[in-house]
Design a protein around this motif. Sequence first.
Motif, PDB file in Angstrom:
ATOM      1  N   THR A 124       0.946  -1.109  -0.014  1.00 16.96           N
ATOM      2  CA  THR A 124       0.025   0.220   0.095  1.00 16.96           C
ATOM      3  C   THR A 124       0.995   1.273  -0.106  1.00 16.96           C
ATOM      4  OG1 THR A 124      -0.185  -0.121   2.451  1.00 16.96           O
ATOM      5  CG2 THR A 124      -1.885  -1.071   1.186  1.00 16.96           C
ATOM      6  N   ARG A 125       2.085   1.269   0.552  1.00 15.57           N
ATOM      7  CA  ARG A 125       2.948   2.356   0.437  1.00 15.57           C
ATOM      8  C   ARG A 125       3.315   2.906  -1.158  1.00 15.57           C
ATOM      9  NH1 ARG A 125       7.884  -0.619   1.857  1.00 15.57           N
ATOM     10  NH2 ARG A 125       7.938  -1.016  -0.242  1.00 15.57           N
ATOM     11  N   ASP A 126       3.276   1.853  -1.882  1.00 20.92           N
ATOM     12  CA  ASP A 126       3.545   2.197  -3.332  1.00 20.92           C
ATOM     13  C   ASP A 126       2.250   2.195  -4.251  1.00 20.92           C
ATOM     14  OD1 ASP A 126       6.326   1.724  -2.632  1.00 20.92           O
ATOM     15  OD2 ASP A 126       6.025  -0.713  -2.754  1.00 20.92           O
ATOM     16  N   VAL A 127       1.343   1.457  -3.815  1.00 21.14           N
ATOM     17  CA  VAL A 127       0.068   1.425  -4.569  1.00 21.14           C
ATOM     18  C   VAL A 127      -0.942   2.093  -4.077  1.00 21.14           C
ATOM     19  CG1 VAL A 127      -1.346  -0.302  -6.069  1.00 21.14           C
ATOM     20  CG2 VAL A 127       1.224  -0.805  -5.801  1.00 21.14           C
ATOM     21  N   PRO A 128      -1.477   3.246  -4.542  1.00 23.95           N
ATOM     22  CA  PRO A 128      -2.342   4.058  -3.672  1.00 23.95           C
ATOM     23  C   PRO A 128      -3.957   3.320  -3.978  1.00 23.95           C
ATOM     24  CG  PRO A 128      -1.857   5.172  -5.710  1.00 23.95           C
ATOM     25  CD  PRO A 128      -0.660   4.016  -5.528  1.00 23.95           C
ATOM     26  N   ASP A 129      -4.212   2.348  -5.079  1.00 26.27           N
ATOM     27  CA  ASP A 129      -5.424   1.843  -4.827  1.00 26.27           C
ATOM     28  C   ASP A 129      -5.632   0.354  -4.479  1.00 26.27           C
ATOM     29  OD1 ASP A 129      -7.285   3.469  -6.624  1.00 26.27           O
ATOM     30  OD2 ASP A 129      -5.327   3.691  -7.785  1.00 26.27           O
ATOM     31  N   LEU A 130      -4.467   0.101  -3.838  1.00 22.24           N
ATOM     32  CA  LEU A 130      -4.435  -1.178  -3.010  1.00 22.24           C
ATOM     33  C   LEU A 130      -5.005  -1.092  -1.592  1.00 22.24           C
ATOM     34  CD1 LEU A 130      -3.542  -4.332  -3.254  1.00 22.24           C
ATOM     35  CD2 LEU A 130      -1.330  -3.421  -1.973  1.00 22.24           C
ATOM     36  N   VAL A 131      -6.148  -1.786  -1.322  1.00 23.70           N
ATOM     37  CA  VAL A 131      -6.892  -1.724  -0.289  1.00 23.70           C
ATOM     38  C   VAL A 131      -7.364  -3.132   0.475  1.00 23.70           C
ATOM     39  CG1 VAL A 131      -9.001  -0.939   0.982  1.00 23.70           C
ATOM     40  CG2 VAL A 131      -8.109   0.434  -0.911  1.00 23.70           C
ATOM     41  N   GLY A 132      -6.746  -3.444   1.513  1.00 26.82           N
ATOM     42  CA  GLY A 132      -7.175  -4.682   2.010  1.00 26.82           C
ATOM     43  C   GLY A 132      -7.622  -4.701   3.420  1.00 26.82           C
ATOM     44  N   PRO A 133      -7.215  -5.740   4.329  1.00 24.92           N
ATOM     45  CA  PRO A 133      -7.748  -5.728   5.659  1.00 24.92           C
ATOM     46  C   PRO A 133      -7.252  -4.703   6.299  1.00 24.92           C
ATOM     47  CG  PRO A 133      -7.141  -8.087   5.006  1.00 24.92           C
ATOM     48  CD  PRO A 133      -6.663  -7.031   3.845  1.00 24.92           C
ATOM     49  N   GLU A 134      -7.941  -4.141   7.428  1.00 27.46           N
ATOM     50  CA  GLU A 134      -7.329  -3.209   8.369  1.00 27.46           C
ATOM     51  C   GLU A 134      -6.061  -3.556   8.786  1.00 27.46           C
ATOM     52  OE1 GLU A 134      -8.898  -0.091  12.130  1.00 27.46           O
ATOM     53  OE2 GLU A 134     -10.324  -1.711  11.091  1.00 27.46           O
ATOM     54  N   GLY A 135      -5.079  -2.728   8.929  1.00 23.90           N
ATOM     55  CA  GLY A 135      -3.890  -2.972   9.565  1.00 23.90           C
ATOM     56  C   GLY A 135      -2.866  -3.720   8.613  1.00 23.90           C
ATOM     57  N   GLN A 136      -3.304  -4.354   7.570  1.00 16.71           N
ATOM     58  CA  GLN A 136      -2.497  -4.984   6.777  1.00 16.71           C
ATOM     59  C   GLN A 136      -2.011  -4.339   5.205  1.00 16.71           C
ATOM     60  OE1 GLN A 136      -4.272  -9.002   6.187  1.00 16.71           O
ATOM     61  NE2 GLN A 136      -4.338  -9.361   8.360  1.00 16.71           N
ATOM     62  N   ASP A 137      -0.894  -4.225   5.164  1.00 18.84           N
ATOM     63  CA  ASP A 137      -0.337  -3.292   4.088  1.00 18.84           C
ATOM     64  C   ASP A 137       0.462  -3.994   2.901  1.00 18.84           C
ATOM     65  OD1 ASP A 137       1.912  -4.062   5.515  1.00 18.84           O
ATOM     66  OD2 ASP A 137       3.095  -2.085   5.407  1.00 18.84           O
ATOM     67  N   LEU A 138       0.634  -5.338   2.910  1.00 19.17           N
ATOM     68  CA  LEU A 138       1.329  -5.997   1.791  1.00 19.17           C
ATOM     69  C   LEU A 138       0.384  -7.118   1.455  1.00 19.17           C
ATOM     70  CD1 LEU A 138       4.141  -5.965   0.832  1.00 19.17           C
ATOM     71  CD2 LEU A 138       4.520  -7.952   2.131  1.00 19.17           C
ATOM     72  N   LEU A 139       0.150  -7.213  -0.027  1.00 20.31           N
ATOM     73  CA  LEU A 139      -0.664  -8.289  -0.698  1.00 20.31           C
ATOM     74  C   LEU A 139       0.314  -8.977  -1.302  1.00 20.31           C
ATOM     75  CD1 LEU A 139      -2.944  -9.601  -1.861  1.00 20.31           C
ATOM     76  CD2 LEU A 139      -2.777  -7.998  -3.560  1.00 20.31           C
ATOM     77  N   GLN A 140       0.507 -10.464  -1.327  1.00 14.60           N
ATOM     78  CA  GLN A 140       1.152 -11.355  -2.045  1.00 14.60           C
ATOM     79  C   GLN A 140       0.298 -12.184  -2.810  1.00 14.60           C
ATOM     80  OE1 GLN A 140       3.210 -12.445   1.666  1.00 14.60           O
ATOM     81  NE2 GLN A 140       5.030 -11.473   1.198  1.00 14.60           N
ATOM     82  N   VAL A 141       0.668 -12.411  -4.004  1.00 15.56           N
ATOM     83  CA  VAL A 141      -0.197 -13.196  -5.009  1.00 15.56           C
ATOM     84  C   VAL A 141       0.454 -14.240  -5.254  1.00 15.56           C
ATOM     85  CG1 VAL A 141      -1.644 -13.072  -6.977  1.00 15.56           C
ATOM     86  CG2 VAL A 141      -1.359 -10.789  -5.608  1.00 15.56           C
TER      87      VAL A 141
END
Length: 361
Positions: A124-141
């Motif tokens: 979320t630091r790099d990708v402004p439209d990335l919205v996930g569960p509260e308090g989690q800032d990293l998505l791994q696919v």
Amino acid sequence: MTRTTPPRPVDVEGVFPALAAHRRTATRLHPRHGAPGAGDSSVAGPLLWPAGEPWPVCTVAHPKGTGHLLSDVRLRRRIQDGARGRDFTVDEQRRLDAMKAADHVPDLRDDNPLPMLAVAQLSTRDVPDLVGPEGQDLLQVFWCPFEAHGPERTIDVVLKWRRSADVGTVLTPQPEPPVAGREECVPTTCVVHPEQVVEHEYLGLLDEGLQEEVSAWEEGLLDEDDDDDYEDGPSSAASYATYEEYEAAMAAARAEEPEEIDYMSDLSIAPGWKVGGFASWHLTDPAPVDCQVCGTAMPPLLTVDKWECDGASRSWLPLEDRDAENDPRVLDPVGVYLGRGLMRVHTCPADPLHPHRLSFQ
């Protein structure tokens, strides 16, 4: 280097103010070949994955040792990139000829667990439209690189959300499957250059009156272009000393013509890998994608696209890449081709931990 989408050729909300109610932001990822670190947002790069946490595996029974070796897929792409603009050397051709789809791991049973392939890591630091569960800032696919899952016989995608600050020692080396069903299921490692842009809803999902206005406007633009061609184009071939002079004049006139503007190609939905934005339904009728838990409409979280842009969407090509617009490393940097070229991962805005869904075009 950053990537900058050129301004849209028309202020579409200025022409159709009603479209302001049908706008949404998306973050274009602009993947390009590179060597990201484990803490970076990337496509197919190393992950910020805790050393003590089990790696995702595919447990569905399907052929798992037959297909293309990942090492061959990556070597083929390196050879092709290195030979761009020249013929393959004898050694390069020999190595390419030796790469074949085969039963490479015969001891790997269909029901054995298979490590999933790391596809993307986004912060979320790099990708402004990335919205996930509260308090989690990293998505791994992740995905299983075999199109053998579900009734549609496609890949299986796993999403992992986490808080990056909680990751201690990073797992190394990181597991991966030895074989992929198709080469096009294996992404090339890329750094990303996130850029937020504005999109507008797919034409077929606008209200009927607005659709008709847009279509009439496009027809008017085509009529203007036809009139300009008639008034300003070169005169007949008879007025030139040679046919070659006439052809040169025609080519010069075509080069000066403005490119045609089309709502769907130029003003609506950005092509390429992206987070957020709208879904395009250019190959099928629009289909609802609703959460199977709570029924909420699920917008696209991640779009995986064959192209950074194609001939119809060339106006979206970043300014920094205009001198390399025919370079496959710009137009097809990741090398992935799913469905008919495009796959979307949809998540529930009410609860991103509800099961995601996939759609293909």
